[in-house]
Design a protein around this motif. Structure first.
Motif, short mmCIF file in Angstrom:
data_model
loop_
_atom_site.label_atom_id
_atom_site.label_comp_id
_atom_site.label_asym_id
_atom_site.label_seq_id
_atom_site.Cartn_x
_atom_site.Cartn_y
_atom_site.Cartn_z
N ARG A 16 0.85 -1.14 0.02
CA ARG A 16 -0.10 -0.08 -0.03
C ARG A 16 0.82 1.36 -0.04
NH1 ARG A 16 -4.19 0.00 4.70
NH2 ARG A 16 -2.35 0.86 5.52
N PHE A 17 1.90 1.21 0.64
CA PHE A 17 2.75 2.17 0.63
C PHE A 17 3.45 2.82 -0.56
CE2 PHE A 17 7.35 4.00 1.18
CZ PHE A 17 7.32 4.87 1.60
N ILE A 18 3.97 1.48 -1.20
CA ILE A 18 4.63 1.79 -2.59
C ILE A 18 3.60 2.23 -3.48
CG2 ILE A 18 5.67 0.32 -4.42
CD1 ILE A 18 7.15 0.94 -2.03
N VAL A 19 2.52 1.75 -3.62
CA VAL A 19 1.53 2.33 -4.45
C VAL A 19 1.08 3.60 -4.38
CG1 VAL A 19 -1.15 1.87 -5.18
CG2 VAL A 19 0.48 -0.10 -4.94
N LEU A 20 0.87 3.92 -3.06
CA LEU A 20 0.55 5.44 -2.49
C LEU A 20 1.65 6.09 -2.96
CD1 LEU A 20 -1.62 7.33 -1.35
CD2 LEU A 20 -0.55 6.76 0.77
N PHE A 21 2.96 6.15 -2.79
CA PHE A 21 4.06 6.60 -3.37
C PHE A 21 4.11 6.88 -4.52
CE2 PHE A 21 8.62 6.83 -4.20
CZ PHE A 21 9.05 7.84 -3.50
N CYS A 22 3.85 5.92 -5.45
CA CYS A 22 3.96 6.01 -6.80
C CYS A 22 2.75 6.87 -7.41
CB CYS A 22 3.73 4.77 -7.62
SG CYS A 22 5.04 3.47 -7.43
N ILE A 23 1.45 6.74 -6.73
CA ILE A 23 0.54 7.68 -7.17
C ILE A 23 0.93 9.33 -6.81
CG2 ILE A 23 -1.88 8.26 -6.77
CD1 ILE A 23 -2.31 5.23 -6.47
N LEU A 24 1.41 9.38 -5.59
CA LEU A 24 1.66 10.57 -5.40
C LEU A 24 2.86 11.35 -5.92
CD1 LEU A 24 1.13 10.67 -1.46
CD2 LEU A 24 -0.25 11.66 -3.17
N THR A 25 3.83 10.55 -6.38
CA THR A 25 4.98 10.82 -7.23
C THR A 25 4.62 11.40 -8.58
OG1 THR A 25 6.51 9.37 -6.02
CG2 THR A 25 7.22 10.28 -8.07
N PHE A 26 3.50 10.64 -9.34
CA PHE A 26 2.98 10.89 -10.50
C PHE A 26 2.20 12.16 -10.35
CE2 PHE A 26 -0.35 10.45 -13.54
CZ PHE A 26 0.32 10.44 -14.90
N LEU A 27 1.50 12.43 -9.37
CA LEU A 27 0.59 13.58 -9.29
C LEU A 27 1.67 14.88 -9.20
CD1 LEU A 27 -2.34 12.50 -7.00
CD2 LEU A 27 -2.15 12.97 -9.45
N LEU A 28 2.56 14.77 -8.38
CA LEU A 28 3.46 15.93 -8.08
C LEU A 28 4.41 16.23 -9.38
CD1 LEU A 28 4.85 17.99 -6.32
CD2 LEU A 28 6.49 16.16 -5.95
N TYR A 29 4.84 15.12 -10.19
CA TYR A 29 5.25 15.24 -11.55
C TYR A 29 4.46 15.72 -12.48
CZ TYR A 29 7.46 14.26 -15.93
OH TYR A 29 7.94 14.41 -17.33
N SER A 30 3.20 15.50 -12.58
CA SER A 30 2.03 16.09 -13.44
C SER A 30 1.99 17.64 -13.09
CB SER A 30 0.76 15.34 -13.48
OG SER A 30 1.00 14.18 -13.73
N GLU A 36 5.11 19.65 -14.31
CA GLU A 36 5.00 19.78 -15.61
C GLU A 36 4.12 20.88 -16.18
OE1 GLU A 36 4.92 16.81 -19.48
OE2 GLU A 36 4.09 16.13 -17.63
N ARG A 37 2.89 20.77 -15.71
CA ARG A 37 1.79 21.80 -16.01
C ARG A 37 2.33 23.27 -15.49
NH1 ARG A 37 -3.91 19.92 -16.41
NH2 ARG A 37 -3.89 17.99 -16.82
N LEU A 38 2.94 23.35 -14.27
CA LEU A 38 3.31 24.57 -13.80
C LEU A 38 4.52 25.16 -14.80
CD1 LEU A 38 3.25 26.67 -11.68
CD2 LEU A 38 5.13 25.36 -10.52
N SER A 39 5.38 24.06 -14.99
CA SER A 39 6.50 24.67 -16.09
C SER A 39 5.97 24.96 -17.40
CB SER A 39 7.37 23.59 -16.05
OG SER A 39 7.08 22.44 -16.80
N SER A 40 5.09 24.13 -17.90
CA SER A 40 4.62 24.76 -19.32
C SER A 40 3.78 26.13 -19.08
CB SER A 40 3.41 23.61 -19.90
OG SER A 40 2.57 23.45 -19.08
N TRP A 41 3.21 26.29 -17.89
CA TRP A 41 2.44 27.54 -17.77
C TRP A 41 3.48 28.60 -17.85
CZ3 TRP A 41 1.97 30.52 -13.14
CH2 TRP A 41 1.16 31.59 -13.26
N ILE A 42 4.69 28.29 -17.16
CA ILE A 42 5.87 29.62 -16.94
C ILE A 42 6.31 29.92 -18.19
CG2 ILE A 42 7.80 29.98 -15.68
CD1 ILE A 42 6.72 28.70 -13.19
N THR A 43 6.97 28.87 -18.88
CA THR A 43 7.66 29.17 -20.12
C THR A 43 7.17 29.72 -21.14
OG1 THR A 43 7.10 26.77 -20.93
CG2 THR A 43 9.20 26.93 -19.82
N PRO A 44 7.78 30.42 -21.70
CA PRO A 44 7.13 31.25 -23.12
C PRO A 44 6.88 30.35 -24.28
CG PRO A 44 9.31 31.92 -22.97
CD PRO A 44 8.92 31.09 -21.87
N ILE A 45 5.86 30.71 -24.95
CA ILE A 45 5.46 29.77 -26.28
C ILE A 45 6.49 29.79 -27.19
CG2 ILE A 45 3.85 29.53 -28.04
CD1 ILE A 45 1.48 30.88 -26.03
#
Length: 78
Positions: A13-27, A30-39
């Motif tokens: 359960r810890f490993i699954v939760l860790f993977c899910i939270l890591t994926f959410l943080l990465y996503s 990634e959205r924040l960096s695409s919003w910050i960088t100029p087009i």
């Protein structure tokens, strides 16, 4: 060797939760960096803006040694 099912289930359960939270943080990052960088990174400057990068080499740049140019390359990333 004795395996505890409760400890095994907690570990899985810890490993699954860790993977899910890591994926959410990465996503989110990634959205924040695409919003910050100029087009368009390399578009032609408009108005009074001047493009800094040029192809001409000045006398000062020719006098610099290899280490100075390498340091400049790593400092500015060009």
């Amino acid at each position: 060797m004795i395996f505890s099912l409760r400890k095994g289930w907690r570990f899985i359960r810890f490993i699954v939760l860790f993977c899910i939270l890591t994926f959410l943080l990465y996503s989110a990052l990634e959205r924040l960096s695409s919003w910050i960088t100029p087009i368009q990174h390399y578009k032609i400057p408009e108005g009074n803006a001047v493009k800094v990068a040029g192809t001409s080499i000045t006398d000062e740049q020719q006098e610099r040694g290899l280490w100075q140019r390498l340091r400049f390359f790593y400092w500015y990333g060009e």
